[in-house]
Design a protein around this motif. Sequence first.
Motif, PDB file in Angstrom:
ATOM      1  N   GLY A  36       0.660  -1.329  -0.133  1.00 58.58           N
ATOM      2  CA  GLY A  36       0.023   0.009  -0.046  1.00 58.58           C
ATOM      3  C   GLY A  36       0.815   1.291   0.020  1.00 58.58           C
ATOM      4  N   VAL A  37       0.166   2.451   0.178  1.00 60.24           N
ATOM      5  CA  VAL A  37       0.723   3.668   0.142  1.00 60.24           C
ATOM      6  C   VAL A  37       0.703   4.280   1.478  1.00 60.24           C
ATOM      7  CG1 VAL A  37       0.820   6.093  -1.000  1.00 60.24           C
ATOM      8  CG2 VAL A  37       0.456   4.032  -2.210  1.00 60.24           C
ATOM      9  N   TRP A  38       1.728   4.929   2.146  1.00 61.26           N
ATOM     10  CA  TRP A  38       1.534   5.450   3.474  1.00 61.26           C
ATOM     11  C   TRP A  38       2.028   6.838   3.749  1.00 61.26           C
ATOM     12  CZ3 TRP A  38       0.216   1.735   7.540  1.00 61.26           C
ATOM     13  CH2 TRP A  38       0.084   0.473   7.068  1.00 61.26           C
ATOM     14  N   LEU A  39       1.278   7.249   4.888  1.00 65.10           N
ATOM     15  CA  LEU A  39       1.722   8.757   5.036  1.00 65.10           C
ATOM     16  C   LEU A  39       2.085   8.633   6.594  1.00 65.10           C
ATOM     17  CD1 LEU A  39      -0.908  11.137   3.888  1.00 65.10           C
ATOM     18  CD2 LEU A  39       1.306  10.874   2.956  1.00 65.10           C
ATOM     19  N   GLY A  40       3.665   8.673   6.943  1.00 63.44           N
ATOM     20  CA  GLY A  40       4.095   8.172   8.220  1.00 63.44           C
ATOM     21  C   GLY A  40       3.623   6.614   8.525  1.00 63.44           C
ATOM     22  N   ASP A  41       2.773   6.662   9.567  1.00 63.46           N
ATOM     23  CA  ASP A  41       2.527   5.035   9.953  1.00 63.46           C
ATOM     24  C   ASP A  41       0.781   4.932   9.789  1.00 63.46           C
ATOM     25  OD1 ASP A  41       1.447   6.485  11.965  1.00 63.46           O
ATOM     26  OD2 ASP A  41       2.166   5.383  13.718  1.00 63.46           O
ATOM     27  N   LYS A  42       0.395   5.655   8.876  1.00 65.87           N
ATOM     28  CA  LYS A  42      -1.031   5.804   8.467  1.00 65.87           C
ATOM     29  C   LYS A  42      -1.204   5.242   6.835  1.00 65.87           C
ATOM     30  CE  LYS A  42      -2.440   8.899  12.099  1.00 65.87           C
ATOM     31  NZ  LYS A  42      -3.234  10.249  12.243  1.00 65.87           N
ATOM     32  N   LYS A  43      -2.045   4.435   6.713  1.00 62.57           N
ATOM     33  CA  LYS A  43      -2.141   4.039   5.549  1.00 62.57           C
ATOM     34  C   LYS A  43      -3.383   4.904   4.595  1.00 62.57           C
ATOM     35  CE  LYS A  43      -2.364  -0.216   4.104  1.00 62.57           C
ATOM     36  NZ  LYS A  43      -2.509  -1.728   3.696  1.00 62.57           N
ATOM     37  N   ILE A  44      -3.034   5.273   3.536  1.00 64.18           N
ATOM     38  CA  ILE A  44      -4.048   6.185   2.803  1.00 64.18           C
ATOM     39  C   ILE A  44      -4.514   5.469   1.403  1.00 64.18           C
ATOM     40  CG2 ILE A  44      -2.072   7.524   1.372  1.00 64.18           C
ATOM     41  CD1 ILE A  44      -4.009  10.103   1.879  1.00 64.18           C
ATOM     42  N   CYS A  45      -3.715   4.443   1.204  1.00 63.07           N
ATOM     43  CA  CYS A  45      -4.275   3.788  -0.047  1.00 63.07           C
ATOM     44  C   CYS A  45      -3.771   2.232  -0.034  1.00 63.07           C
ATOM     45  CB  CYS A  45      -3.470   4.297  -1.295  1.00 63.07           C
ATOM     46  SG  CYS A  45      -4.203   3.533  -2.837  1.00 63.07           S
TER      47      CYS A  45
END
Length: 235
Positions: free
Chosen positions: A137-146
């Motif tokens: 997937g795609v992550w912003l920090g330790d949060k998945k956005i995609c």
Amino acid sequence: MSQPTTVNWISLGRMDYDEALAIQMSQRDALLAMEGGAQTVFTVEHPPTITIGRNGSAANIVASEAELLRQGFTIREVDRGGDVTYHGPGQLVVYPVLHLGPFGNDVSLFVRRLEEMVIQALAEEGMTATRLEAYPGVWLGDKKICAVGARVKRRANGEFVTSHGIALNVATNLAHFQTIIPCGIQDKGVTSVAEELQQEASVEIWEEKLRRHFEQQFSARTETVDWSRERESRA
């Protein structure tokens, strides 16, 4: 210089998961049977739906059946990779149904290109997204956005045919993710474009962003196909 591959781009709008899945599988099966060569990307928004991938477990659904029913959720087991994920309004789901011969017939490269088109689209709005080792997937920090959950099968000529795909949280109700352990990962979170930018975000606008970056990553040219007309032609 070779000509870019033409890919039909079909926006299904908001559609129940089962109906969209049937459309996608019909296209995939035609490619597998060598009955047509049309490269196609479907985009869609689903009503609240929890899907369990081939590597998943219903144990990662933490809400009760009664609570899910109250909120109007459906639950489906599907043949994509990955574990449990959520689909719902405000989330842009992209289903590329492609035969990969024109794209190197490389499954790993296909997945990286899907991730990269999201990463580049997010970068346009100042969001620095990354991949995390061992976490698709795609992550912003330790949060998945995609989320990424693809499935491939091989057709008679040796080409891989893809189905399922990615789900980008644009303006998704993030509270709905509390009904599951997303992708079976307990120590990481989820986010959305709207949450990160702290402003309204449009699925339609983000579809156009991903479409541009799909063309760039896959060296493709997309053509808009009206689904209502396409459905009539297939009937």
